[in-house]
Design an enzyme around this catalytic site. Structure first.
Site, PDB file in Angstrom:
ATOM      1  N   ASN A 100      -7.126   5.860  -2.110  1.00 48.56           N
ATOM      2  CA  ASN A 100      -6.011   4.972  -1.789  1.00 48.56           C
ATOM      3  C   ASN A 100      -6.203   3.744  -2.681  1.00 48.56           C
ATOM      4  O   ASN A 100      -7.184   3.006  -2.503  1.00 48.56           O
ATOM      5  CB  ASN A 100      -6.081   4.625  -0.294  1.00 48.56           C
ATOM      6  CG  ASN A 100      -4.888   3.825   0.190  1.00 48.56           C
ATOM      7  OD1 ASN A 100      -4.138   3.250  -0.590  1.00 48.56           O
ATOM      8  ND2 ASN A 100      -4.713   3.785   1.504  1.00 48.56           N
ATOM      9  N   GLU A 102      -6.193   8.832   7.740  1.00 49.43           N
ATOM     10  CA  GLU A 102      -6.591   8.325   6.413  1.00 49.43           C
ATOM     11  C   GLU A 102      -7.975   8.820   6.025  1.00 49.43           C
ATOM     12  O   GLU A 102      -8.265   9.023   4.851  1.00 49.43           O
ATOM     13  CB  GLU A 102      -6.583   6.796   6.395  1.00 49.43           C
ATOM     14  CG  GLU A 102      -5.256   6.192   6.047  1.00 49.43           C
ATOM     15  CD  GLU A 102      -5.406   4.740   5.630  1.00 49.43           C
ATOM     16  OE1 GLU A 102      -5.908   4.467   4.540  1.00 49.43           O
ATOM     17  OE2 GLU A 102      -5.020   3.871   6.441  1.00 49.43           O
ATOM     18  N   GLU A 156       0.859  -1.198   0.000  1.00 45.31           N
ATOM     19  CA  GLU A 156       0.000   0.000   0.000  1.00 45.31           C
ATOM     20  C   GLU A 156       0.901   1.256   0.000  1.00 45.31           C
ATOM     21  O   GLU A 156       1.934   1.276   0.680  1.00 45.31           O
ATOM     22  CB  GLU A 156      -0.832  -0.015   1.291  1.00 45.31           C
ATOM     23  CG  GLU A 156      -1.729   1.189   1.511  1.00 45.31           C
ATOM     24  CD  GLU A 156      -2.328   1.251   2.923  1.00 45.31           C
ATOM     25  OE1 GLU A 156      -1.663   0.796   3.893  1.00 45.31           O
ATOM     26  OE2 GLU A 156      -3.460   1.735   3.056  1.00 45.31           O
ATOM     27  N   ASN A 210       0.188  -1.013   5.375  1.00 44.85           N
ATOM     28  CA  ASN A 210       1.066  -0.250   6.282  1.00 44.85           C
ATOM     29  C   ASN A 210       0.404  -0.352   7.645  1.00 44.85           C
ATOM     30  O   ASN A 210      -0.654   0.266   7.857  1.00 44.85           O
ATOM     31  CB  ASN A 210       1.119   1.241   5.918  1.00 44.85           C
ATOM     32  CG  ASN A 210       1.954   1.557   4.701  1.00 44.85           C
ATOM     33  OD1 ASN A 210       3.083   2.020   4.788  1.00 44.85           O
ATOM     34  ND2 ASN A 210       1.377   1.333   3.537  1.00 44.85           N
ATOM     35  N   LYS A 262      -9.511   1.471  -2.057  1.00 45.01           N
ATOM     36  CA  LYS A 262      -9.682   0.932  -0.699  1.00 45.01           C
ATOM     37  C   LYS A 262     -11.105   1.177  -0.202  1.00 45.01           C
ATOM     38  O   LYS A 262     -11.636   2.289  -0.340  1.00 45.01           O
ATOM     39  CB  LYS A 262      -8.662   1.604   0.228  1.00 45.01           C
ATOM     40  CG  LYS A 262      -8.590   1.068   1.644  1.00 45.01           C
ATOM     41  CD  LYS A 262      -7.374   1.669   2.354  1.00 45.01           C
ATOM     42  CE  LYS A 262      -7.207   1.189   3.777  1.00 45.01           C
ATOM     43  NZ  LYS A 262      -5.942   1.665   4.384  1.00 45.01           N
ATOM     44  N   CYS A 308      -4.885  -3.065   2.929  1.00 45.00           N
ATOM     45  CA  CYS A 308      -4.600  -2.939   4.362  1.00 45.00           C
ATOM     46  C   CYS A 308      -5.785  -3.233   5.273  1.00 45.00           C
ATOM     47  O   CYS A 308      -6.096  -4.366   5.527  1.00 45.00           O
ATOM     48  CB  CYS A 308      -3.979  -1.576   4.659  1.00 45.00           C
ATOM     49  SG  CYS A 308      -3.221  -1.594   6.300  1.00 45.00           S
TER      50      CYS A 308
HETATM   51  N1  CDV Z   1      -3.093   1.448   6.503  1.00 41.81           N
HETATM   52  C1  CDV Z   1      -4.024   0.864   7.287  1.00 41.81           C
HETATM   53  O1  CDV Z   1      -5.143   0.627   6.843  1.00 41.81           O
HETATM   54  N2  CDV Z   1      -3.675   0.607   8.560  1.00 41.81           N
HETATM   55  C2  CDV Z   1      -4.595   0.031   9.522  1.00 41.81           C
HETATM   56  C3  CDV Z   1      -4.285   0.484  10.940  1.00 41.81           C
HETATM   57  C4  CDV Z   1      -4.727   1.844  11.208  1.00 41.81           C
HETATM   58  C5  CDV Z   1      -4.999  -0.365  11.960  1.00 41.81           C
HETATM   59  C6  CDV Z   1      -4.578  -1.479   9.491  1.00 41.81           C
HETATM   60  O2  CDV Z   1      -5.668  -2.066   9.493  1.00 41.81           O
HETATM   61  O3  CDV Z   1      -3.505  -2.080   9.513  1.00 41.81           O
END
Ligand code: CDV
Length: 308
Positions: free
Chosen positions: A107, A143, A47, A194, A124, A169
């Site tokens: 994203n 975000e 990501e 991330n 996303k 993510c």
């Molecule tokens: N980049 C993300 O989506 N990170 C989230 C954090 C904030 C919990 C994740 O689900 O890993």
């Protein structure tokens, strides 16, 4: 019968704010060439793979951060990656921030076929964190200020001789993400992430980050009979430590490859897409065993409604 897709999960170490796109693309090219040498059909990057994870900072005027977004894909900075991948005959999946012509901020992950053509760009769906500046946090996770949630949901596309889906993510933590793709027959899900180790709203979860990461992807893979490729941007980036542990998970739910550093690292697995049917045609034969008529709350309501 077997349909093998050799996939590389190209984990990245930190990208700092002073790193140029050219420097980052050079790192991606190193991993891409390693993947080609190891016979990969497809390499998956994390990501926001072209920049630092900028939602950790808040700026009052969002346009100050326009330089973290791409306006198009490919563009001048990423064209060398597209050219080299086409020359090597290898596909790739790349996460980045997109500022669209209509001013919307997404994203996204773009999946590129072996001939350099774009298969799909996924936005996303589940945007975590917060919308406003929260000055008491050691770092922000804004975000929800920098990105809109996708209205499109989870698609599945024909590519690489199989059925491919994407998520980004936080999407990997939600069973609905996998099941939406499972219901379109997905055979491999590609997911960049991330994940800061320190979860500010509840630090008791910090020690469990690695466990939760593999827990959700292993269960999502198994319950839908699909391969899952999870790829981190890990390590200490601008003072924030993030999870590595990129994984390639089989439809059995077993981890077949896992990164052991938090830096640039390629892991590779030969994935037989037909292995999915050992699960899709047996325990998780959706058509035979699912009961959608009693699952209506799943799409009918958002939060929990408690009994009287
Ligand atoms: N980049 C993300 O989506 N990170 C989230 C954090 C904030 C919990 C994740 O689900 O890993």
């Amino acid at each position: 019968m077997s349909r093998i897709v050799t996939v590389g999960a190209a984990q990245l170490g930190p990208i700092n704010r002073e790193h140029s796109r050219a420097e980052v693309v050079e790192r991606l090219l190193v991993l891409l060439r390693q993947a080609a040498q190891q016979g990969c059909d497809l390499v998956v990057f994390p990501e926001l793979a072209l920049t630092t994870f900028f939602p950790r900072w808040f700026v009052q005027d969002i346009s100050e951060y326009d330089h973290y977004y791409e306006r198009s894909m490919p563009n001048a900075a990423t064209q060398p990656l597209f050219d080299e991948a086409k020359r090597l005959g290898i596909g790739f999946c790349l996460g980045y921030a997109l500022l669209a012509e209509d001013g919307k901020r997404w994203n996204v992950q773009t999946l590129v076929d072996k001939d350099g053509s774009i298969v799909a760009t996924f936005k996303k769906v589940h945007i975590p964190g917060h919308e406003h500046h929260e000055p008491d946090r050691p770092f922000q996770h804004a975000e929800r200020y920098y990105f809109e949630p996708s209205p499109d949901g989870f698609g599945v596309w024909r590519a690489f001789g199989g059925l491919f889906g994407m998520m980004i993510c936080n999407d990997r933590r939600w069973p609905e993400s996998y099941r939406e793709m499972g219901l379109q027959g997905v055979e491999m899900i590609l997911c960049g992430y991330n994940t800061p180790i320190h979860y500010v709203p509840d630090p008791s979860q910090d020690i469990l980050q690695g466990f939760h990461n593999s827990l959700v992807m292993q269960s999502g893979a198994y319950q839908n009979g699909t391969w899952v490729v999870g790829v981190a941007k890990g390590g200490v980036e601008e003072g924030v430590d993030s999870l590595g542990q990129s994984v390639i998970v089989a439809p059995s739910g077993q981890i077949v490859a896992q990164a052991f550093t938090t830096d640039d690292e390629l892991i590779v697995a030969r994935c037989d897409l037909d292995w999915c049917y050992r699960y899709k045609n047996t325990l998780f034969d959706f058509n035979r065993y699912r009961r959608p008529e009693v699952y209506q709350r799943i799409t009918g309501q958002r939060g929990a409604v408690l009994p009287d």
